[in-house]
Design a protein around this motif. Structure first.
Motif, mmCIF file in Angstrom:
data_model
loop_
_atom_site.group_PDB
_atom_site.id
_atom_site.type_symbol
_atom_site.label_atom_id
_atom_site.label_comp_id
_atom_site.label_asym_id
_atom_site.label_seq_id
_atom_site.Cartn_x
_atom_site.Cartn_y
_atom_site.Cartn_z
ATOM 1 N N VAL A 119 0.862 -1.173 0.000
ATOM 2 C CA VAL A 119 0.000 0.000 0.000
ATOM 3 C C VAL A 119 0.905 1.231 0.000
ATOM 4 O O VAL A 119 1.855 1.290 0.788
ATOM 5 C CB VAL A 119 -0.925 0.013 1.223
ATOM 6 C CG1 VAL A 119 -1.717 1.313 1.293
ATOM 7 C CG2 VAL A 119 -1.863 -1.183 1.187
ATOM 8 N N PRO A 120 0.680 2.225 -0.857
ATOM 9 C CA PRO A 120 1.571 3.386 -0.892
ATOM 10 C C PRO A 120 1.718 4.042 0.477
ATOM 11 O O PRO A 120 0.746 4.440 1.102
ATOM 12 C CB PRO A 120 0.861 4.329 -1.880
ATOM 13 C CG PRO A 120 0.063 3.425 -2.765
ATOM 14 C CD PRO A 120 -0.385 2.296 -1.884
ATOM 15 N N GLY A 121 2.959 4.105 0.960
ATOM 16 C CA GLY A 121 3.257 4.804 2.199
ATOM 17 C C GLY A 121 2.810 4.135 3.470
ATOM 18 O O GLY A 121 2.859 4.753 4.539
ATOM 19 N N ASN A 122 2.387 2.849 3.418
ATOM 20 C CA ASN A 122 1.906 2.224 4.637
ATOM 21 C C ASN A 122 2.100 0.713 4.589
ATOM 22 O O ASN A 122 1.985 0.085 3.526
ATOM 23 C CB ASN A 122 0.419 2.526 4.857
ATOM 24 C CG ASN A 122 -0.005 2.306 6.281
ATOM 25 O OD1 ASN A 122 0.715 2.643 7.217
ATOM 26 N ND2 ASN A 122 -1.163 1.723 6.481
ATOM 27 N N GLY A 123 2.404 0.142 5.771
ATOM 28 C CA GLY A 123 2.572 -1.299 5.904
ATOM 29 C C GLY A 123 2.308 -1.712 7.334
ATOM 30 O O GLY A 123 2.025 -0.871 8.198
ATOM 31 N N VAL A 124 2.397 -3.000 7.626
ATOM 32 C CA VAL A 124 2.087 -3.463 8.972
ATOM 33 C C VAL A 124 3.232 -3.232 9.957
ATOM 34 O O VAL A 124 2.998 -3.070 11.149
ATOM 35 C CB VAL A 124 1.695 -4.963 8.974
ATOM 36 C CG1 VAL A 124 0.448 -5.199 8.151
ATOM 37 C CG2 VAL A 124 2.845 -5.850 8.503
ATOM 38 N N ASP A 125 4.469 -3.243 9.469
ATOM 39 C CA ASP A 125 5.631 -3.086 10.359
ATOM 40 C C ASP A 125 5.978 -1.607 10.458
ATOM 41 O O ASP A 125 6.419 -0.991 9.488
ATOM 42 C CB ASP A 125 6.816 -3.882 9.821
ATOM 43 C CG ASP A 125 7.889 -4.094 10.879
ATOM 44 O OD1 ASP A 125 7.851 -3.413 11.909
ATOM 45 O OD2 ASP A 125 8.763 -4.961 10.666
ATOM 46 N N SER A 126 5.787 -1.015 11.637
ATOM 47 C CA SER A 126 5.939 0.423 11.850
ATOM 48 C C SER A 126 5.035 1.210 10.899
ATOM 49 O O SER A 126 5.508 2.001 10.079
ATOM 50 C CB SER A 126 7.390 0.872 11.676
ATOM 51 O OG SER A 126 8.216 0.273 12.626
ATOM 52 N N PRO A 153 2.703 -0.664 -13.220
ATOM 53 C CA PRO A 153 2.372 0.323 -12.185
ATOM 54 C C PRO A 153 1.623 -0.268 -10.998
ATOM 55 O O PRO A 153 1.327 0.445 -10.038
ATOM 56 C CB PRO A 153 1.485 1.325 -12.939
ATOM 57 C CG PRO A 153 0.791 0.493 -13.971
ATOM 58 C CD PRO A 153 1.809 -0.550 -14.402
ATOM 59 N N TRP A 154 1.310 -1.568 -11.026
ATOM 60 C CA TRP A 154 0.468 -2.183 -10.003
ATOM 61 C C TRP A 154 1.281 -2.906 -8.932
ATOM 62 O O TRP A 154 2.316 -3.518 -9.221
ATOM 63 C CB TRP A 154 -0.489 -3.199 -10.628
ATOM 64 C CG TRP A 154 -1.543 -2.602 -11.505
ATOM 65 C CD1 TRP A 154 -1.498 -2.444 -12.869
ATOM 66 C CD2 TRP A 154 -2.802 -2.076 -11.084
ATOM 67 N NE1 TRP A 154 -2.645 -1.856 -13.318
ATOM 68 C CE2 TRP A 154 -3.478 -1.616 -12.254
ATOM 69 C CE3 TRP A 154 -3.439 -1.953 -9.853
ATOM 70 C CZ2 TRP A 154 -4.743 -1.043 -12.202
ATOM 71 C CZ3 TRP A 154 -4.700 -1.379 -9.802
ATOM 72 C CH2 TRP A 154 -5.337 -0.934 -10.965
ATOM 73 N N THR A 155 0.791 -2.841 -7.681
ATOM 74 C CA THR A 155 1.294 -3.693 -6.602
ATOM 75 C C THR A 155 0.108 -4.195 -5.789
ATOM 76 O O THR A 155 -0.865 -3.461 -5.579
ATOM 77 C CB THR A 155 2.240 -2.937 -5.644
ATOM 78 O OG1 THR A 155 1.545 -1.815 -5.081
ATOM 79 C CG2 THR A 155 3.482 -2.462 -6.369
ATOM 80 N N VAL A 156 0.171 -5.452 -5.355
ATOM 81 C CA VAL A 156 -0.852 -6.021 -4.474
ATOM 82 C C VAL A 156 -0.140 -6.874 -3.434
ATOM 83 O O VAL A 156 1.002 -7.306 -3.636
ATOM 84 C CB VAL A 156 -1.878 -6.888 -5.249
ATOM 85 C CG1 VAL A 156 -2.712 -6.031 -6.195
ATOM 86 C CG2 VAL A 156 -1.171 -7.999 -6.017
#
Length: 379
Positions: A135-142, A305-308
């Motif tokens: 997710v752009p700019g966000n993840g589960v670790d920190s 351009p995609w990430t999932v």
């Protein structure tokens, strides 16, 4: 909160013992920055009481000024200033609109490696691998955006990163990367303030949370056939200024990349540090011999351009002196992103968060499910 992994691959034949030299031109100055924003629908349940709400998140809002140049003797010299809008580190809401220096440090780099002096993260943080962000700019670790609820309002978001010296004034050394391997070490005299400006006047204050903090780290970054591999291990130890305990952190991390897929994970243990029971993301000395274990794993796929992806992190904090006291946080994230253009990313972020606090007298729990769109801009 999450920052870019340090790269020190430049191997320049130079020596610190060389005579005085100056760059023929001034250092090149660059200015960059970014912001992560999101709009979420949140369904929260705190001990049976349900709440539906909306949330506008504004995070990772920073402006970075860098100056760097190559001297006549081949040394690379530079400085980095990171200005943060507001305070992500537990300040009162009255300080929410202030712009403060999050980092401020200088460095020299050459054939000997790299030396950093100033307020910035240590070697253990910068050399760490963990679960991927998709997710752009966000993840589960920190995470930059953590849509938790209830009892978690007094709890920190989970992290496998070494955070006990985050941005505190320190000195760090990183060896050159040889055959993919690199070593790093940092020394922090005092962690009373996790910012780069406090210790600049007079001597370091005494009686603050953690002193004499040493950290060592090692990692490997390279390719084995068509597989990209990153692995790290770190150890951090210090002394409590007002108690006879020795806070420490130990962790490992790994990341595998193949054919567009990225599989990553990490594990961390800490002792005598308390961060989960406080409204801060930074651990302090835990007088009740607090122990924490955190682990994470995630899988992401990117094409064009995609990430999932999908990722999970679990944190458990226990008191060593009060039987039965614990706080457990589970965070599952599903989502992805699409690059609209250079520096502009749009994403979908779905979060499932559960917190359970246990004491000798019983337990309480809350959970929050949220979904939202994220717009991340960098320049």
């Amino acid at each position: 909160m999450k920052k870019t992994l340090l790269g020190t691959s430049a191997l320049v034949t130079a020596s610190l013992l060389a005579g005085p030299a100056f760059a023929s031109d001034p250092l090149t100055v660059t200015v960059s920055g970014g912001i992560v924003t999101g709009f979420y629908f949140v369904d929260a349940d705190d001990n049976g009481a349900s709440t539906d709400d909306t949330k506008v998140a504004i995070s990772a809002r920073s402006l970075e000024i860098n100056g760097e140049g190559t001297l006549d003797n081949g040394l690379v010299a530079g400085a980095s200033l990171v200005i943060e809008l507001g305070d992500d580190e537990g300040a009162s809401t009255s300080q929410g609109d202030e712009a403060t220096f999050q980092e401020a440090f200088a460095y020299l780099e050459g054939g000997f490696g790299r030396v950093e002096i100033g307020g910035t993260d240590g070697a253990a943080f910068k050399m760490h691998y963990t679960s991927p962000w998709f997710v752009p700019g966000n993840g589960v670790d920190s995470p930059n955006i953590f849509n938790s609820n209830g009892i978690s309002s007094t709890a920190a978001s989970p992290s496998t990163y070494a955070l006990s010296t985050e941005d505190a004034p320190k000195i760090s050394y990183f060896t050159p990367r040889l055959s993919g391997f690199q070593l790093g070490a940092s020394y922090t005299p005092d962690t009373g303030a996790h910012d780069p400006i406090s210790n600049g006047f007079g001597v370091s204050p005494t009686g603050s949370s953690i002193e004499e903090v040493f950290e060592v780290a090692a990692n490997y970054a390279g390719e084995i056939g068509s597989v990209e591999l990153g692995v790290d291990v770190f150890y951090v130890t210090g002394e409590a200024a007002t108690a006879s305990i020795d806070p420490e952190e130990i962790g490992i991390g790994a990341s595998l990349g193949f054919a567009g897929f990225t599989l990553g994970g990490a594990y961390k243990e800490s002792q005598d540090l308390s961060g989960g029971y406080l409204a801060t993301s930074i651990p302090i000395v835990g007088g009740s011999q607090v122990e924490e274990t955190v682990w994470t794993v995630g899988l992401a796929y990117g094409t064009g351009p995609w990430t999932v992806g999908v990722a999970y992190i679990e944190s458990e904090i226990e008191s060593g002196t009060t039987s039965g006291n614990s706080l457990t946080t589970d965070f599952l994230q599903v989502g992805g992103g699409y690059s609209l253009g250079a520096g502009v990313d749009l994403g979908l972020d779905i979060q499932f968060i559960n917190n359970e606090a246990a004491t000798a007298g019983g337990s309480s729990d809350d959970e929050a499910t949220s979904a939202g769109v994220v717009l991340a801009i960098s320049f």
